[in-house]
Design an enzyme around this catalytic site. Sequence first.
Site, PDB file in Angstrom:
ATOM      1  N   SER A  91       1.049  -1.408   0.011  1.00 13.09           N
ATOM      2  CA  SER A  91       0.332   0.157   0.094  1.00 13.09           C
ATOM      3  C   SER A  91       0.639   1.598   0.045  1.00 13.09           C
ATOM      4  CB  SER A  91      -1.099   0.084   1.344  1.00 13.09           C
ATOM      5  OG  SER A  91      -1.476   0.433   1.609  1.00 13.09           O
ATOM      6  N   HIS A 130      -6.954  -6.029  -1.040  1.00 14.74           N
ATOM      7  CA  HIS A 130      -6.395  -5.119  -0.311  1.00 14.74           C
ATOM      8  C   HIS A 130      -5.479  -5.549   0.692  1.00 14.74           C
ATOM      9  CE1 HIS A 130      -4.240  -1.369  -0.561  1.00 14.74           C
ATOM     10  NE2 HIS A 130      -4.101  -0.479   0.536  1.00 14.74           N
ATOM     11  N   ASP A 163      -8.894  -5.131  -4.391  1.00 13.32           N
ATOM     12  CA  ASP A 163      -8.845  -4.472  -4.336  1.00 13.32           C
ATOM     13  C   ASP A 163      -8.637  -3.421  -4.165  1.00 13.32           C
ATOM     14  OD1 ASP A 163      -6.023  -3.100  -2.574  1.00 13.32           O
ATOM     15  OD2 ASP A 163      -4.342  -4.557  -3.691  1.00 13.32           O
TER      16      ASP A 163
END
Length: 296
Positions: free
Chosen positions: A107, A274, A247
Site C-alpha cells: 500500500s 487489499h 483490491d
Amino acid sequence: MQREITVPFHDGFTWARLTEPAEPTGRAPLFVLHGGPGMAHDYVKNLDALAEMTGRTVVHYDQIGCGRSSHHPDAPVEQWVPQFFVDEFHHLRGALGFDEYHVLGQSWGGMLGAEIAVRRPAGLQGLMICNSPASMQLWLEGAARLRSELPAENREALDRHEADGTLDHPDYVEATRVFYERHVCRITPMPQDFVDSEAQMLADPTVYHTMNGPNEFHVVGTGRDWSIIDRLPQIAVPTLVVAGEYDEATPETWAPFVERIAGARSHVFAGASHCTHLEMPDVFRGVIAGFLAPLP
C-alpha cells in the site's frame, strides 16, 4: 531468530525487527515497508516467514511517527513528506550495514518503495510493489467507482456525513466497515494483526490523518496530489507488481507501474483484496519467494 533494535533518526528513533533464517545464504536482505502512512508493521509481520523460505534476513520496521518508533504529534505538517521517509529508510539500512537489499512495500509502503527506487540508490536489487497506486488521483477515481457499487444506504451515509463533517456517526462508521470488508480485507472478523495496526494508528493518527485523511477512500491529506507516474521510467531494477482481484488499489491505479517500469511483471490474486498477504498468506509469500529466487 529475531532481534529488535532502535536507531536514532531526526529528533527521534526508528524501531526495527530483524528475522534471520536458520541457514543464512548470504543473499541480500528484504526490507518490508508497511502502509498507512502510519499503520505500523503489525499487519505485515507475517512476511517474516520469507526468511526461512528464501534464506534472507527480513527487516520489518515502524516508520517514525507510529508503532514502536518515536511519535511526534506536534511535528510540523511539512515534516510528513515522502523524502522524510526515504531518508529514514536509508538511515536505518546504513545503520544495519546492508549495502545490497530488496524492498517490498505494501500500500503506502509500495508508494514509498517506488520513491526509493526512482532515485536509483546503489545496492537496490529488487522491488516488490504490493497493492499500491501510482498516483492518488488514480486511487481516488478507483475509490469512487468502488463506492458507487456499495448498497445505496451506505453510499448515502458516506456522502452525507462527509459533507457534514460527522465522520464519527454510526452510519458512516458502518458504511466504512462495509467498504473495508469488500476491498481492504475480506476476512471477518479482521485478523488480529490488522486490528493491532489499526488500533495503534487510531491511538495516534498524526501521520495517517496528515498525509492521507480519515479513512482509505476519503483522502484529504497532504498526499492528495502525490504522483510518481512521470518518474517511473527511472526505476532500473527487477520489479514485481501485485494486487488483489477486489483490491481498493484497482487495476487502473497500478497499471502505470507495469507500463512504465522496464521489464516489470504483475500478478493478480483471484478472490483477494487489499491485504492479500493476510487473506492468502501462503500463496502470497510463494509468489514473492518465486520472484526473489533468481535474484542476488
